[in-house]
Write an enzyme that holds these catalytic residues in place. Structure first.
Site, PDB file in Angstrom:
ATOM      1  N   LYS A 180     -13.812   1.613  -4.261  1.00  0.00           N
ATOM      2  CA  LYS A 180     -14.833   2.044  -3.292  1.00  0.00           C
ATOM      3  C   LYS A 180     -15.869   2.940  -3.954  1.00  0.00           C
ATOM      4  O   LYS A 180     -17.072   2.827  -3.681  1.00  0.00           O
ATOM      5  CB  LYS A 180     -14.168   2.776  -2.119  1.00  0.00           C
ATOM      6  CG  LYS A 180     -13.319   1.888  -1.236  1.00  0.00           C
ATOM      7  CD  LYS A 180     -12.994   2.527   0.107  1.00  0.00           C
ATOM      8  CE  LYS A 180     -12.115   3.734  -0.012  1.00  0.00           C
ATOM      9  NZ  LYS A 180     -11.668   4.252   1.304  1.00  0.00           N
TER      10      LYS A 180
ATOM     11  N   GLU B 175       0.830  -1.200   0.000  1.00  0.00           N
ATOM     12  CA  GLU B 175       0.000   0.000   0.000  1.00  0.00           C
ATOM     13  C   GLU B 175       0.869   1.256   0.000  1.00  0.00           C
ATOM     14  O   GLU B 175       0.470   2.295  -0.531  1.00  0.00           O
ATOM     15  CB  GLU B 175      -0.942  -0.003   1.213  1.00  0.00           C
ATOM     16  CG  GLU B 175      -2.120   0.950   1.075  1.00  0.00           C
ATOM     17  CD  GLU B 175      -3.182   0.728   2.135  1.00  0.00           C
ATOM     18  OE1 GLU B 175      -4.254   0.201   1.801  1.00  0.00           O
ATOM     19  OE2 GLU B 175      -2.935   1.082   3.309  1.00  0.00           O
TER      20      GLU B 175
ATOM     21  N   HIS C 172       6.611 -26.974   3.199  1.00  0.00           N
ATOM     22  CA  HIS C 172       5.785 -28.028   2.612  1.00  0.00           C
ATOM     23  C   HIS C 172       4.729 -27.447   1.678  1.00  0.00           C
ATOM     24  O   HIS C 172       3.749 -28.123   1.355  1.00  0.00           O
ATOM     25  CB  HIS C 172       5.136 -28.846   3.728  1.00  0.00           C
ATOM     26  CG  HIS C 172       6.132 -29.529   4.605  1.00  0.00           C
ATOM     27  ND1 HIS C 172       6.604 -30.799   4.356  1.00  0.00           N
ATOM     28  CD2 HIS C 172       6.788 -29.102   5.724  1.00  0.00           C
ATOM     29  CE1 HIS C 172       7.491 -31.129   5.285  1.00  0.00           C
ATOM     30  NE2 HIS C 172       7.617 -30.119   6.126  1.00  0.00           N
TER      31      HIS C 172
END
Length: 549
Positions: A514, A355, A386
């Site tokens: 947004k 960000e 793994h």
């Protein structure tokens, strides 16, 4: 801050030439040539954090040229500007003073000609008093019972930091049960409400403006749930507190403004855990431990502000990361904590870094002509071994890695910790030096196989090595150590943004989605087919409408 395009500097040109001349550098050779390489390329901070950067594709000349780049882009003026409260977040006209939140000295720190420290210390004192009442049980709910559950409702910086830090400091946890709600998906709040009871729960609503859509949607749902059980809206005052600056909206919500804890516009969301946003941390581990967290960050701040670049941990980590990002073409960095308590640390700095430095426009308003922020990701060891280490070891992408581990475990059960650290030490050695064809063949011969039997298998068991890593070993994961580690990465991010000539403290990239969501939401409340978007978005919305009908 000076707006200098780094690619136009002499140091950048020298680094390009240096890279071209040393592309075939092998870590195996660098270590063979210099038995004291570890001593030359490692630093200890505060006596309990060791940063070993010797397993990087660098020489003393590389570091000199990288330091030259920092000097030529005038990093010093950028550091001074931040600590002096200058408005280095220029697109929002704001200072960037998270360092003031953890300033444990008597040194004044000014913003707009005013010392901010009296207000910072006043909020900390208010937080301390509130925490002591909640933790001790002096604070009673509407039925006279003490608080047992704390639900933090926030998102982004109001959630990721508190979650990561409370998880990391679980060994210091008191009796309060902590819960965090962030996602506007109703499942998050619904599942949390199943785990608590209204009589003994405190809700913290964390929103600077008290208008954040996700946070306020969850807060209103929590309030409605609470009032339905408590039977009286007046009881909200005993069970809700606000971490905000909007006193009017807080009061309208039903929260007593005496239980509102403010912070300031010079506190960026992803740097806000040191402020009132850190309330859930202080409630979880006690205010003394919260202050120790601040102390660790403060000590790293002072190191960052005063140490020479050659001895400066955040600066060196930033420059080495820049070396891979801009010259080796690495697109991502992995953060790999070998401590289960730190399992949210990579996600926290995924936000902190991406960000901050995910920008393609420079400080002059022009498209950059170089790479900026890398992709940050990671998981705790040994789980990652793994899962994705295969690609780091034998894939086609260069992925510089930071390995972090405590020397002393909070849970010294049997031989768990030696086994964990054996893997921690082994991975960086394996990544650096690999395994040659000759070593693989020798292993097969030692196992009684003939080369004819295994010649087809040998290429698959070869490890090229030469994969760079930093090893960050610390004595124990304490609040103070965690504070220093967080501040270390914060300053690394700042240094890179300053050199790349971008603004690291705004986040305009989160706005467009947004805005469009606010436009789409009313369209979802009608039965009519939507035609106002592109055909893909229209198709998705209309399919949703058909399926939910």
């Amino acid at each position: 801050m000076k707006n200098i395009n780094p690619t136009q500097t002499q140091a950048w040109q020298a680094l390009e030439a240096h890279f071209a001349a040393n592309k075939e550098t092998r870590l195996k050779d660098l270590f063979a040539q210099d038995p004291k390489r570890f001593d030359k390329f490692s630093l200890t901070f505060g006596g309990d954090i060791l940063v070993d950067y010797s397993k990087n594709l660098i020489t003393e000349e590389t570091l000199k040229l990288l330091v030259d780049l920092a000097k030529e882009t005038d990093l010093r003026s950028a550091i001074d500007a931040m600590f002096n409260g200058e408005k280095i977040n220029m697109t929002e006209g704001r200072s960037v003073l998270h360092v003031a939140l953890r300033n444990r000295s008597d040194r004044p720190i000014e913003c707009d000609g005013k010392d901010v420290m009296p207000e910072v210390n006043a909020v900390l004192a208010k937080m301390k008093g509130f925490c002591e009442k909640i933790i001790s049980g002096e604070w009673k709910g509407y039925t006279g019972k003490a608080i047992q559950h704390v639900v933090n409702i926030g998102i982004g910086g109001s959630d990721l930091g508190p979650v990561m830090i409370t998880e990391a400091l679980r060994p210091y946890k008191n009796h309060l049960q902590m819960h965090f709600v962030s996602n506007v998906d109703g499942t998050h709040i619904a599942e949390t409400l199943k785990e608590i009871d209204a009589e003994t729960t405190l809700f913290l609503v964390a929103s600077k403006t008290f208008t954040t859509q996700e946070t306020m949607t969850n807060a209103l749902t929590a309030r409605d749930w609470f009032i339905k059980i408590a039977g009286d809206k007046a009881h909200v005052a005993k069970h809700f507190a606000a971490l905000s600056t909007n006193g009017k909206a807080v009061a309208e919500f039903g929260i007593d403004t005496d239980n509102m804890f403010e912070f300031w516009d010079w506190v960026g969301g992803r740097y806000s855990s040191w402020s009132a946003i850190g309330m859930p941390i202080a409630l979880s581990v006690g205010f003394d431990n919260f202050e120790a967290l601040l102390q660790g960050a403060f000590e790293m701040d002072m190191h960052f502000a005063t140490a020479s670049y050659e001895q400066n941990v955040p600066v060196l980590l930033a420059l080495i990361g820049l070396w891979y990002n801009n010259f080796h073409g690495a697109e991502s960095e992995a953060i790999l904590p070998y401590d289960q308590y730190m399992h949210r640390f990579p996600a926290y700095f995924q936000q902190g870094n991406m960000e901050s430095n995910g920008k393609y426009v420079d400080r002059n308003g022009n498209p950059v002509d170089h790479q900026t922020g890398p992709i940050i990701w990671g998981e705790p060891g040994t789980n990652g071994q793994h899962a994705f280490y295969q690609l780091i070891h034998q894939g086609t992408k260069l992925i510089p890695c930071d390995f972090l581990a405590p020397a002393i475990s909070h849970n010294p059960i049997g031989d768990h910790h030696p086994k964990l650290l054996a893997n921690f030490f082994a991975q960086t050695e394996a990544l650096a030096f690999g395994k040659s064809k000759e070593q693989v063949e020798a292993e097969f011969l030692a196992a009684g196989k003939t080369l004819e039997q295994v010649e087809d298998l040998v290429p698959f068991k070869v490890f090229e090595g030469n994969r760079p890593t930093n090893s960050i070993l610390f004595k124990s994961l304490t609040p103070k150590t965690l504070g220093a580690l967080i501040a270390m990465y914060e300053h690394k991010i700042f240094v890179q943004g300053a050199i790349w000539n971008i603004f690291s403290f705004d986040q305009w990239g989160v706005e467009l989605g947004k805005q469009l969501a606010n436009k789409i939401l009313p369209e979802l409340n009608t039965a009519e087919a939507v035609t106002s978007h592109d055909c893909s978005t229209n198709g998705l919305i209309n399919t949703w409408k058909a399926w939910k009908a």
